[in-house]
Design a protein around this motif. Structure first.
Motif, PDB file in Angstrom:
ATOM      1  N   ALA A 185       0.947  -1.167  -0.092  1.00  0.00           N
ATOM      2  CA  ALA A 185       0.078  -0.028   0.073  1.00  0.00           C
ATOM      3  C   ALA A 185       0.904   1.067   0.057  1.00  0.00           C
ATOM      4  N   ALA A 186       1.845   1.042   0.675  1.00  0.00           N
ATOM      5  CA  ALA A 186       2.753   2.221   0.873  1.00  0.00           C
ATOM      6  C   ALA A 186       3.685   2.560  -0.364  1.00  0.00           C
ATOM      7  N   LYS A 187       3.823   1.576  -1.247  1.00  0.00           N
ATOM      8  CA  LYS A 187       4.592   1.793  -2.751  1.00  0.00           C
ATOM      9  C   LYS A 187       3.494   2.290  -3.535  1.00  0.00           C
ATOM     10  N   LEU A 188       2.465   1.794  -3.588  1.00  0.00           N
ATOM     11  CA  LEU A 188       1.182   2.376  -4.393  1.00  0.00           C
ATOM     12  C   LEU A 188       0.986   3.890  -3.945  1.00  0.00           C
ATOM     13  N   ASP A 189       1.031   4.290  -2.658  1.00  0.00           N
ATOM     14  CA  ASP A 189       0.581   5.629  -2.326  1.00  0.00           C
ATOM     15  C   ASP A 189       1.914   6.580  -2.796  1.00  0.00           C
ATOM     16  N   ARG A 190       2.909   5.907  -3.160  1.00  0.00           N
ATOM     17  CA  ARG A 190       4.230   7.049  -3.643  1.00  0.00           C
ATOM     18  C   ARG A 190       4.352   8.145  -2.627  1.00  0.00           C
ATOM     19  N   LYS A 191       4.238   7.907  -1.342  1.00  0.00           N
ATOM     20  CA  LYS A 191       4.517   8.956  -0.300  1.00  0.00           C
ATOM     21  C   LYS A 191       5.805   8.998   0.456  1.00  0.00           C
ATOM     22  N   GLY A 192       6.587   8.011  -0.132  1.00  0.00           N
ATOM     23  CA  GLY A 192       7.723   7.405   0.536  1.00  0.00           C
ATOM     24  C   GLY A 192       7.661   7.031   1.944  1.00  0.00           C
ATOM     25  N   LYS A 193       6.471   6.093   2.465  1.00  0.00           N
ATOM     26  CA  LYS A 193       6.346   5.850   3.651  1.00  0.00           C
ATOM     27  C   LYS A 193       7.004   4.188   3.570  1.00  0.00           C
ATOM     28  N   VAL A 194       7.050   3.811   4.874  1.00  0.00           N
ATOM     29  CA  VAL A 194       7.232   2.392   5.175  1.00  0.00           C
ATOM     30  C   VAL A 194       6.579   1.732   5.886  1.00  0.00           C
TER      31      VAL A 194
END
Length: 323
Positions: free
Chosen positions: A129-138
């Motif tokens: 989900a973090a990768k799909l959001d593309r906000k640099g979260k982990v």
């Protein structure tokens, strides 16, 4: 990395809060008012705080059965946690989670977990989900050394590499999988991180009983993961000061072992010594934090004891998701 005075005070406050929260539970559980198993985090405070001080509410973590420290390090409300552990209506999870399943999705704490190794697949899902959001979260999966022998953990690490997602596997090696040392139960006893390396991901190793060692290693690790969107792992060498669960007689401990750990591997003592010797913070300021935390824990406990339990009429609430 040089931390500001404010950052150091916040880190100490969170470590002190974890320690006092757990020590109070150690006493309160003896009263019989708290139901279910409880697994205390005393001794490992530097690991949770050294990891979570880098995160914000949009970064996600998945915890373990020994999850109170992770919850506090991630910013969960201490009073809400105490209410939850006492099974009260106004707890973080409305009294339904108890000690081993506390969650607060609003701040990225996706939940503690009573099943060893079960958090790793959840963290991979969150990392997708973090990768799909593309906000640099982990997304971070905390686990102990015992989880490194679980198939779910192996599958999760493999999937994270295959899918190229920002999942981080944090192995807190406290040297006892329940009652069994890794030198007996784990073929790579001295190198748990190497297992993650075998799946093709970068790994770090740090002293999990030293806040600064953990914090610095996570600085490098997170810079790598956020910039590449690739998974990584870290092994934190640490110790737990109480039993696997409350009531554990700890007969597997060697003579004098616990006395040595309290004397030589107490992360709060090490933090206090380092910042005072470097003239970064006065001991009096740390003592003042201890007093403030003690007042908070006392208030949280008093309120939890007096708080109402859940209404039986609401037993079916939140069982199913409404779309």
């Amino acid at each position: 990395m040089q931390l500001s005075r404010e950052a150091l005070l916040q880190a100490y406050t969170r470590m002190a809060t974890i320690r006092q929260f757990e020590e109070r539970l150690h006493d309160e559980i003896k009263t019989g008012e708290i139901a279910g198993f409880t697994h205390l985090y005393c001794g490992q405070e530097a690991a949770a705080v050294g990891v979570c001080e880098h995160l914000d509410d949009d970064d996600m973590i998945v915890s373990t059965h020994r999850g109170h420290g992770h919850c506090i390090a991630k910013g969960c409300d201490v009073k809400g946690m105490m209410l939850e552990i006492y099974g009260r209506r106004d707890g973080l999870c409305k009294g339904r989670a108890g000690s081993m399943h506390i969650a607060d999705v609003s701040i990225g704490m996706l939940g503690a977990n009573g099943i060893v190794g079960a958090g790793a697949p959840q963290a991979v899902g969150a990392a997708i989900a973090a990768k799909l959001d593309r906000k640099g979260k982990v997304a971070i999966a905390f686990s102990g050394d015992g989880a490194c022998n679980q198939g779910t953990t192996f599958e999760a690490m493999n999937m994270a590499v295959v899918l190229k997602v920002p999942a981080i596997f944090v192995f807190e090696n406290n040297h006892y999988s329940e009652h069994t040392g890794p030198d007996y139960a784990t073929a790579t006893a001295t190198d748990i991180a190497g297992r993650a390396e075998a799946f093709g991901m970068k790994v770090w190793r740090a002293n999990g009983s030293d806040f600064f060692s953990t914090y610095d290693a996570m600085t490098e690790l997170l810079a790598y993961v956020r910039s590449t969107n690739l998974p990584a792992a870290i092994e934190l060498d640490t110790e737990r000061f109480y039993g696997h669960f409350e009531g554990d007689p700890q007969r597997y401990r060697g003579p004098g072992e616990l006395d040595r750990l309290w004397a030589e591997r107490d992360c709060l003592k090490a933090f206090r010594a380092r910042v005072s010797e470097a003239k970064l913070i006065d001991i009096a300021d740390l003592d003042a934090i201890d007093a403030e935390v003690a007042a908070l824990i006392e208030e949280a406990t008093t309120e939890a004891r007096a708080a109402p339990p859940p209404d039986p009429a609401n037993v079916a609430d939140d069982v199913y998701v409404s779309y």
